[in-house]
Design an enzyme around this catalytic site. Structure first.
Site, PDB file in Angstrom:
ATOM      1  N   ILE A  75       3.540   4.326   0.769  1.00 48.55           N
ATOM      2  CA  ILE A  75       4.118   5.026   0.012  1.00 48.55           C
ATOM      3  C   ILE A  75       3.094   5.454  -1.107  1.00 48.55           C
ATOM      4  O   ILE A  75       3.216   6.359  -1.932  1.00 48.55           O
ATOM      5  CB  ILE A  75       5.495   4.146  -0.623  1.00 48.55           C
ATOM      6  CG1 ILE A  75       6.408   4.143   0.619  1.00 48.55           C
ATOM      7  CG2 ILE A  75       6.013   4.868  -1.608  1.00 48.55           C
ATOM      8  CD1 ILE A  75       7.681   3.122   0.322  1.00 48.55           C
ATOM      9  N   GLY A  76       2.263   4.536  -1.667  1.00 46.98           N
ATOM     10  CA  GLY A  76       1.268   4.962  -2.591  1.00 46.98           C
ATOM     11  C   GLY A  76       1.864   4.616  -4.163  1.00 46.98           C
ATOM     12  O   GLY A  76       1.274   5.057  -5.026  1.00 46.98           O
ATOM     13  N   ASN A 130       0.292  -6.684 -10.084  1.00 47.68           N
ATOM     14  CA  ASN A 130      -0.018  -6.207  -8.503  1.00 47.68           C
ATOM     15  C   ASN A 130      -1.672  -5.862  -8.289  1.00 47.68           C
ATOM     16  O   ASN A 130      -1.866  -4.802  -8.694  1.00 47.68           O
ATOM     17  CB  ASN A 130       0.943  -4.838  -8.135  1.00 47.68           C
ATOM     18  CG  ASN A 130       0.651  -4.640  -6.865  1.00 47.68           C
ATOM     19  OD1 ASN A 130       0.075  -5.220  -6.059  1.00 47.68           O
ATOM     20  ND2 ASN A 130       1.664  -3.570  -6.225  1.00 47.68           N
ATOM     21  N   CYS A 133      -2.172  -3.714  -3.770  1.00 46.69           N
ATOM     22  CA  CYS A 133      -1.355  -3.110  -3.055  1.00 46.69           C
ATOM     23  C   CYS A 133      -2.266  -2.195  -2.041  1.00 46.69           C
ATOM     24  O   CYS A 133      -3.451  -1.870  -2.569  1.00 46.69           O
ATOM     25  CB  CYS A 133      -0.960  -1.894  -3.974  1.00 46.69           C
ATOM     26  SG  CYS A 133      -0.310  -0.487  -3.107  1.00 46.69           S
ATOM     27  N   LYS A 167      -0.327 -11.072  -7.953  1.00 43.56           N
ATOM     28  CA  LYS A 167       0.191 -10.955  -6.571  1.00 43.56           C
ATOM     29  C   LYS A 167      -1.203 -10.621  -6.056  1.00 43.56           C
ATOM     30  O   LYS A 167      -1.775  -9.675  -6.041  1.00 43.56           O
ATOM     31  CB  LYS A 167       0.959  -9.964  -6.471  1.00 43.56           C
ATOM     32  CG  LYS A 167       1.924  -9.850  -5.026  1.00 43.56           C
ATOM     33  CD  LYS A 167       3.016  -8.857  -5.015  1.00 43.56           C
ATOM     34  CE  LYS A 167       3.704  -9.001  -3.683  1.00 43.56           C
ATOM     35  NZ  LYS A 167       4.823  -8.016  -3.553  1.00 43.56           N
ATOM     36  N   GLY A 247       7.540 -12.070   5.210  1.00 45.01           N
ATOM     37  CA  GLY A 247       8.423 -12.407   6.361  1.00 45.01           C
ATOM     38  C   GLY A 247       9.675 -13.165   6.482  1.00 45.01           C
ATOM     39  O   GLY A 247       9.930 -13.896   7.401  1.00 45.01           O
ATOM     40  N   THR A 269      10.816  -7.388   2.702  1.00 42.29           N
ATOM     41  CA  THR A 269      11.314  -6.379   3.991  1.00 42.29           C
ATOM     42  C   THR A 269      12.711  -6.604   4.417  1.00 42.29           C
ATOM     43  O   THR A 269      13.444  -5.642   4.784  1.00 42.29           O
ATOM     44  CB  THR A 269      10.231  -6.325   5.080  1.00 42.29           C
ATOM     45  OG1 THR A 269       9.116  -6.279   4.310  1.00 42.29           O
ATOM     46  CG2 THR A 269      10.566  -5.451   6.082  1.00 42.29           C
TER      47      THR A 269
END
Length: 307
Positions: A75-76, A130, A133, A167, A247, A269
């Protein structure tokens, strides 16, 4: 175990969370726009999608695809920029029944600091930095370099008085070294981890499944990778709080991360398939604790038994 109800409370550096599960950045939108369809009551915190100093358009489509049991995204970090975010999201943060953490991203340390300052002004409870990414246009990850990561955290620490989480990336060689660097620079905890570099090709069209070819791979298959990162960092830096991430779909997944050394566990997710997944996971965690006579989730942290 005492006769009292088992406690889900956990501590993450200076923060006490009512629950060990956290809604991961990028999977619950701005948090305020997810609150209508999801249920944040089971969570200890929810992390908004990353925001940058100026608006970012993100990548061209296609930028999201399933790959076997996992998901690829490129997605960027599309976002309105920190000024737009403050206008659009800031006034609604108080409506959300969970502490909202902001997520800062930028092209340089000063940009991260600018965003962190804006997030604090908007009223978030903490800032997740972040550093990892995997689908920015230049392909650069601060989280692969301990020195660069530390420089960003120092800039953020100078810009805000809020608690800070860093992160990190599972793609880093020697992730414990990166964790140590950001901790010394002022991070209160680390998030382990972000997505893994991945790619996919449509064999019929012979085109990449993502417009940028390489993106972030997430979902069930990455759990062993992220779990290994949590264990390595917890062994090297036992006093550094960790949010395990990758996960997670069941209460037993949460227990695994806690046993490996995480103090809290982020769900990512799984929200796309099951927006209210937190309700089920907390019930499964409570059943596990009752079955195994665990009085508090804190008893599970780092409690893996070696052979």
């Amino acid at each position: 175990m005492s006769s009292e109800k088992a406690s889900l409370e956990t501590r993450l550096g200076p923060i006490v969370l009512r629950s060990p599960i956290v809604a991961a950045s990028g999977t619950v939108g701005s948090v305020v726009d997810f609150a209508g369809g999801g249920d944040f009551r089971p969570y200890g915190a929810a992390v908004a999608k990353s925001v940058s100093p100026e608006p970012w358009p993100g990548r061209a489509p296609p930028r999201l695809t399933s790959v076997g049991a996992g998901m690829l995204n490129g997605i960027g970090i599309q976002n309105p920029g920190i000024e737009g975010w403050i206008r659009e999201v800031g006034p609604r943060i108080g409506e959300v029944p969970v502490p909202v953490w902001g997520s800062a991203v930028g092209h340089d340390a000063a940009g991260f600091g600018e965003v962190a300052s804006g997030l604090e002004a908007a009223g978030v409870a903490a800032v997740e930095v972040n550093l990892s990414c995997p689908n920015l246009e230049d392909g650069h990850l601060f989280a692969l370099d301990p020195g660069a990561s530390a420089g960003v955290i120092r800039a953020v620490r100078d810009a805000t008085s809020l608690p800070i989480g860093a992160k990190l990336s599972p793609n880093a060689v020697g992730i414990a070294g990166v964790a140590e660097a950001v901790s010394e620079a002022g991070a209160d905890w680390v998030v382990l981890t972000n997505t893994v570099w991945g790619a996919g090709i449509d064999v019929d069209t012979r085109r990449p499944k993502l417009s940028g070819m390489v993106g972030g791979y997430s979902g069930i298959p990455v759990k062993p990778i992220a779990l290994r990162c949590v264990w390595e960092v917890s062994q090297s830096l036992p006093d550094l709080p960790i949010v395990g991430c990758g996960g997670v779909r069941t209460g037993e997944d949460v227990v695994e991360y806690l046993l490996a050394g995480a103090s809290a566990v982020a769900i990512g997710t799984a929200h796309f398939a099951e927006p209210r997944v937190g309700q089920r996971i907390i019930k499964e965690l409570e059943r596990y604790m009752a079955k195994h006579h665990v009085g508090s989730v804190r008893e599970l942290i780092g409690a893996v038994e070696p052979w």
